[in-house]
Enzyme design. Structure first.
Site, PDB file in Angstrom:
ATOM      1  N   ASP A   9       1.019  -1.159  -0.105  1.00 18.95           N
ATOM      2  CA  ASP A   9       0.050   0.036   0.034  1.00 18.95           C
ATOM      3  C   ASP A   9       0.821   1.171   0.112  1.00 18.95           C
ATOM      4  OD1 ASP A   9      -2.635   1.614   0.310  1.00 18.95           O
ATOM      5  OD2 ASP A   9      -1.653   2.053   2.320  1.00 18.95           O
ATOM      6  N   ASP A  11      -0.345   5.265   0.792  1.00 12.96           N
ATOM      7  CA  ASP A  11      -0.669   6.283   1.636  1.00 12.96           C
ATOM      8  C   ASP A  11      -1.143   5.705   3.091  1.00 12.96           C
ATOM      9  OD1 ASP A  11      -1.432   8.790   2.505  1.00 12.96           O
ATOM     10  OD2 ASP A  11      -2.899   9.368   1.137  1.00 12.96           O
TER      11      ASP A  11
END
Length: 256
Positions: A9, A11
């Site tokens: 991932d 953010d």
């Protein structure tokens, strides 16, 4: 075990809004030095992969090939191609989503589109919601790019694409098809791109509901880092525990 590939991932994991996470940057540099295959898998549809690549290089000290970036926008297009319902769409979203869909050959149709696609749109208006509502009621396939109700930023947790999708779901009484994490569409396509074995590929993220559930629900091992959405004090009460939990990616041992 030693993992052969990493789905990561962005953010909240590698950076947080506009804030750097130095341990996240170092984690990616270690992957690159070791020659381990990785793919950034993000539910964020506001930027194109090229825009993400530029942002990572200019703001977060990460130089990575464009093909290592797989967004929910790209996964949405892969799904639309699989459905083969037509070449028209009405899109609520920003540059990353609209550019990807229209460059893939879909034409905008505000009245009777084959698809209504909803992602994060910081310029959302009532008229956009009204057009989407009417199109869905006429039978357009309702697609939510991702179910994230919030996005972590330096300001705090702001409304995410899932909040907009939920509004339209309430207005139309139609259940959307969700593409992004934790759903199988984006995870299966990401694994195809990465080319590694499912059980030897680690899903790394900060959000239990999306990143970690994406791993759990799709038979991938998981690493939760508590630098973003899911906090350390919440871990003990999670319904299914991640395989690994760290306060910082600096703590990760690639050789363990």
């Amino acid at each position: 075990m030693t993992y052969k590939g990493y789905l990561i991932d962005l953010d909240g994991t590698i950076y947080k809004g506009k804030e750097r996470i130095p341990a996240g940057e170092a984690f990616v540099h270690d992957l690159q030095k070791r020659g381990l295959p990785y793919l950034f898998v993000t539910n964020n549809t506001t930027r194109t992969p090229q825009m993400v690549q530029t942002m990572l290089r200019e703001q977060f000290n990460i130089d990575t090939p464009e093909e290592t970036i797989y967004t929910a926008s790209l996964a949405t297009i892969d799904y639309m191609k699989d459905m083969n319902r037509g070449q028209t769409a009405y899109v609520i979203g920003e540059t990353g989503l609209k550019t990807a869909i229209y460059e893939a050959g879909y034409q905008e149709d505000k009245e009777n589109p084959a698809y209504v696609v909803v992602g994060l749109d910081t310029d959302l208006t009532y008229d956009k919601l009204a057009l989407a509502t009417l199109a869905i009621q006429k039978g357009a396939l309702f697609i939510g790019t991702n179910p994230d109700l919030n996005i972590p930023t330096e300001r705090g947790l702001l409304p995410g694409a899932g909040s907009l999708v939920a509004l339209l779901e309430a207005a139309t009484r139609v259940n959307p098809v969700y593409i992004g994490k934790p759903n199988a569409v984006i995870m299966n396509k990401a694994l195809e791109r990465l080319g590694t074995n499912r059980r030897e590929t680690l899903m790394v993220g900060d959000n239990y509901s999306t990143d970690i559930r994406a791993g759990i629900d799709n038979d991938l091992p998981t690493l939760l880092v508590t630098t973003g959405f899911t906090k350390a004090e919440e871990v003990a009460s999670l319904p299914v525990q991640p395989d690994h939990v760290l306060a910082s990616l600096a703590e990760w041992d690639f050789d363990a």
